[in-house]
Motif scaffolding. Structure first.
Motif, PDB file in Angstrom:
ATOM      1  N   HIS A 219      -6.367  24.363   2.954  1.00  0.00           N
ATOM      2  CA  HIS A 219      -6.643  22.955   3.392  1.00  0.00           C
ATOM      3  C   HIS A 219      -7.719  22.982   4.485  1.00  0.00           C
ATOM      4  CE1 HIS A 219      -3.836  21.475   0.340  1.00  0.00           C
ATOM      5  NE2 HIS A 219      -3.056  22.461   0.896  1.00  0.00           N
ATOM      6  N   TRP A 220      -7.828  24.252   4.949  1.00  0.00           N
ATOM      7  CA  TRP A 220      -8.625  23.928   6.481  1.00  0.00           C
ATOM      8  C   TRP A 220      -9.811  23.423   6.288  1.00  0.00           C
ATOM      9  CZ3 TRP A 220      -6.711  24.126  10.961  1.00  0.00           C
ATOM     10  CH2 TRP A 220      -7.342  24.336  11.918  1.00  0.00           C
ATOM     11  N   HIS A 221     -10.471  23.558   5.081  1.00  0.00           N
ATOM     12  CA  HIS A 221     -12.054  23.278   5.210  1.00  0.00           C
ATOM     13  C   HIS A 221     -11.964  21.760   5.234  1.00  0.00           C
ATOM     14  CE1 HIS A 221     -10.370  22.409   0.967  1.00  0.00           C
ATOM     15  NE2 HIS A 221     -10.986  21.529   0.856  1.00  0.00           N
ATOM     16  N   TRP A 222     -11.138  21.020   5.026  1.00  0.00           N
ATOM     17  CA  TRP A 222     -11.267  19.436   5.202  1.00  0.00           C
ATOM     18  C   TRP A 222     -10.349  19.084   6.369  1.00  0.00           C
ATOM     19  CZ3 TRP A 222      -6.856  16.430   5.296  1.00  0.00           C
ATOM     20  CH2 TRP A 222      -5.607  17.034   4.518  1.00  0.00           C
ATOM     21  N   ILE A 223      -9.309  20.019   7.045  1.00  0.00           N
ATOM     22  CA  ILE A 223      -8.655  19.495   8.170  1.00  0.00           C
ATOM     23  C   ILE A 223      -9.528  19.811   9.482  1.00  0.00           C
ATOM     24  CG2 ILE A 223      -6.827  20.186   9.426  1.00  0.00           C
ATOM     25  CD1 ILE A 223      -5.268  20.822   6.880  1.00  0.00           C
ATOM     26  N   GLU A 224     -10.354  21.106   9.409  1.00  0.00           N
ATOM     27  CA  GLU A 224     -11.181  21.507  10.669  1.00  0.00           C
ATOM     28  C   GLU A 224     -12.290  20.416  11.118  1.00  0.00           C
ATOM     29  OE1 GLU A 224     -13.190  25.199  12.407  1.00  0.00           O
ATOM     30  OE2 GLU A 224     -13.269  25.006  10.337  1.00  0.00           O
TER      31      GLU A 224
ATOM     32  N   GLU B  48       0.878  -1.291   0.122  1.00  0.00           N
ATOM     33  CA  GLU B  48      -0.016   0.038   0.075  1.00  0.00           C
ATOM     34  C   GLU B  48       1.054   1.116  -0.032  1.00  0.00           C
ATOM     35  OE1 GLU B  48      -2.275  -0.444   3.496  1.00  0.00           O
ATOM     36  OE2 GLU B  48      -3.449  -2.277   2.626  1.00  0.00           O
ATOM     37  N   MET B  49       0.414   2.428  -0.621  1.00  0.00           N
ATOM     38  CA  MET B  49       1.086   3.493  -0.637  1.00  0.00           C
ATOM     39  C   MET B  49       0.397   4.552  -0.061  1.00  0.00           C
ATOM     40  SD  MET B  49       3.947   2.905  -2.405  1.00  0.00           S
ATOM     41  CE  MET B  49       4.427   4.397  -2.938  1.00  0.00           C
ATOM     42  N   TYR B  50       1.036   5.138   0.692  1.00  0.00           N
ATOM     43  CA  TYR B  50       0.456   6.196   1.792  1.00  0.00           C
ATOM     44  C   TYR B  50       1.091   7.560   1.394  1.00  0.00           C
ATOM     45  CZ  TYR B  50      -1.240   2.493   4.294  1.00  0.00           C
ATOM     46  OH  TYR B  50      -1.958   1.241   4.914  1.00  0.00           O
ATOM     47  N   ASN B  51       0.348   8.714   1.266  1.00  0.00           N
ATOM     48  CA  ASN B  51       0.851   9.917   0.934  1.00  0.00           C
ATOM     49  C   ASN B  51       0.985  10.683   2.593  1.00  0.00           C
ATOM     50  OD1 ASN B  51       1.818  12.376   0.096  1.00  0.00           O
ATOM     51  ND2 ASN B  51      -0.198  12.968  -0.345  1.00  0.00           N
ATOM     52  N   ILE B  52       1.799  11.170   3.022  1.00  0.00           N
ATOM     53  CA  ILE B  52       2.138  11.827   4.347  1.00  0.00           C
ATOM     54  C   ILE B  52       2.504  13.224   3.882  1.00  0.00           C
ATOM     55  CG2 ILE B  52       3.423  11.959   6.427  1.00  0.00           C
ATOM     56  CD1 ILE B  52       4.438   8.932   5.842  1.00  0.00           C
ATOM     57  N   THR B  53       1.456  14.100   4.649  1.00  0.00           N
ATOM     58  CA  THR B  53       1.677  15.400   4.211  1.00  0.00           C
ATOM     59  C   THR B  53       1.826  16.295   5.332  1.00  0.00           C
ATOM     60  OG1 THR B  53       0.289  15.057   2.098  1.00  0.00           O
ATOM     61  CG2 THR B  53       0.707  17.405   2.774  1.00  0.00           C
ATOM     62  N   SER B  54       2.756  17.313   5.638  1.00  0.00           N
ATOM     63  CA  SER B  54       2.586  18.311   6.802  1.00  0.00           C
ATOM     64  C   SER B  54       2.154  19.760   6.034  1.00  0.00           C
ATOM     65  CB  SER B  54       4.104  18.189   7.337  1.00  0.00           C
ATOM     66  OG  SER B  54       5.072  18.598   6.272  1.00  0.00           O
ATOM     67  N   TYR B  55       1.394  20.270   7.053  1.00  0.00           N
ATOM     68  CA  TYR B  55       0.758  21.783   6.631  1.00  0.00           C
ATOM     69  C   TYR B  55       1.230  22.608   7.612  1.00  0.00           C
ATOM     70  CZ  TYR B  55      -2.008  18.958   3.521  1.00  0.00           C
ATOM     71  OH  TYR B  55      -2.474  18.114   2.640  1.00  0.00           O
ATOM     72  N   THR B  56       1.913  23.670   7.260  1.00  0.00           N
ATOM     73  CA  THR B  56       2.307  24.956   8.066  1.00  0.00           C
ATOM     74  C   THR B  56       1.795  26.087   7.412  1.00  0.00           C
ATOM     75  OG1 THR B  56       4.497  24.832   7.173  1.00  0.00           O
ATOM     76  CG2 THR B  56       4.433  23.820   9.074  1.00  0.00           C
ATOM     77  N   ASP B  57       2.505  26.694   6.593  1.00  0.00           N
ATOM     78  CA  ASP B  57       2.174  28.085   5.708  1.00  0.00           C
ATOM     79  C   ASP B  57       1.036  27.867   5.085  1.00  0.00           C
ATOM     80  OD1 ASP B  57       4.258  29.331   7.481  1.00  0.00           O
ATOM     81  OD2 ASP B  57       5.588  28.835   5.612  1.00  0.00           O
ATOM     82  N   ASP B  58       0.761  26.895   4.376  1.00  0.00           N
ATOM     83  CA  ASP B  58      -0.358  26.722   3.424  1.00  0.00           C
ATOM     84  C   ASP B  58      -1.565  26.341   4.304  1.00  0.00           C
ATOM     85  OD1 ASP B  58       0.509  24.184   4.000  1.00  0.00           O
ATOM     86  OD2 ASP B  58       0.633  23.568   2.003  1.00  0.00           O
ATOM     87  N   ILE B  59      -1.776  26.228   5.525  1.00  0.00           N
ATOM     88  CA  ILE B  59      -2.824  25.592   6.148  1.00  0.00           C
ATOM     89  C   ILE B  59      -4.295  26.245   5.748  1.00  0.00           C
ATOM     90  CG2 ILE B  59      -2.712  27.249   8.063  1.00  0.00           C
ATOM     91  CD1 ILE B  59      -3.493  23.543   8.425  1.00  0.00           C
ATOM     92  N   GLY B  60      -4.390  27.568   5.434  1.00  0.00           N
ATOM     93  CA  GLY B  60      -5.681  28.220   4.846  1.00  0.00           C
ATOM     94  C   GLY B  60      -6.351  27.489   3.850  1.00  0.00           C
TER      95      GLY B  60
END
Length: 134
Positions: free
Chosen positions: A16-21, A2-14
């Motif tokens: 992506h916030w609609h699905w993170i929150e 299985e392939m997983y995508n690991i992503t970290s968010y800092t400056d670009d949080i805005g």
């Protein structure tokens, strides 16, 4: 494999916030003293914390809010289903982050129901939180 995508968010949080929150809000329901989402966003933007997300294809498996401390990383919120599917992937990502940050420990809050699975993934129970309503 299985392939997983690991992503970290800092400056670009805005952007992506609609699905993170909503993922973080699910976790907040279990906290006696939850952080408000504005504080979390400010902590991320000021580099006192970050979001780590693990996905498989288009499916988000987990979203975690990680706080940075002088001697440790602290996973304050972690949302997701099927912990066995993504826990070892998150552990490796956290270990790499800890090495980059120069810290020796990773701590995490978790529901009682996670205890067996956390132990299976190499975490040890160290503290318990006791709560009494007044």
């Amino acid at each position: 494999m299985e392939m997983y995508n690991i992503t970290s968010y800092t400056d670009d949080i805005g952007e992506h916030w609609h699905w993170i929150e909503p993922e973080l809000m699910r976790c907040q329901a279990y906290h006696i003293d939850p952080l408000d989402m504005i504080t979390i966003k400010e902590d991320i933007r000021s580099r006192r914390g970050m979001i780590i997300a693990i996905s498989e294809g288009t499916e988000v498996l987990t979203v975690c809010y990680v706080e940075f401390y002088q001697a440790s990383l602290h996973v304050r919120l972690c949302s997701g289903v099927d912990l066995d599917k993504w826990a070892s992937v998150l552990d490796k990502a956290l270990e790499q982050l800890a090495q980059v940050m120069g810290v020796k420990h990773i701590t995490q809050l978790g529901r009682v129901g996670w205890a067996k699975q956390m132990k299976r993934h190499g975490w040890k129970h160290q503290l318990s939180q006791y709560v009494r309503a007044v």
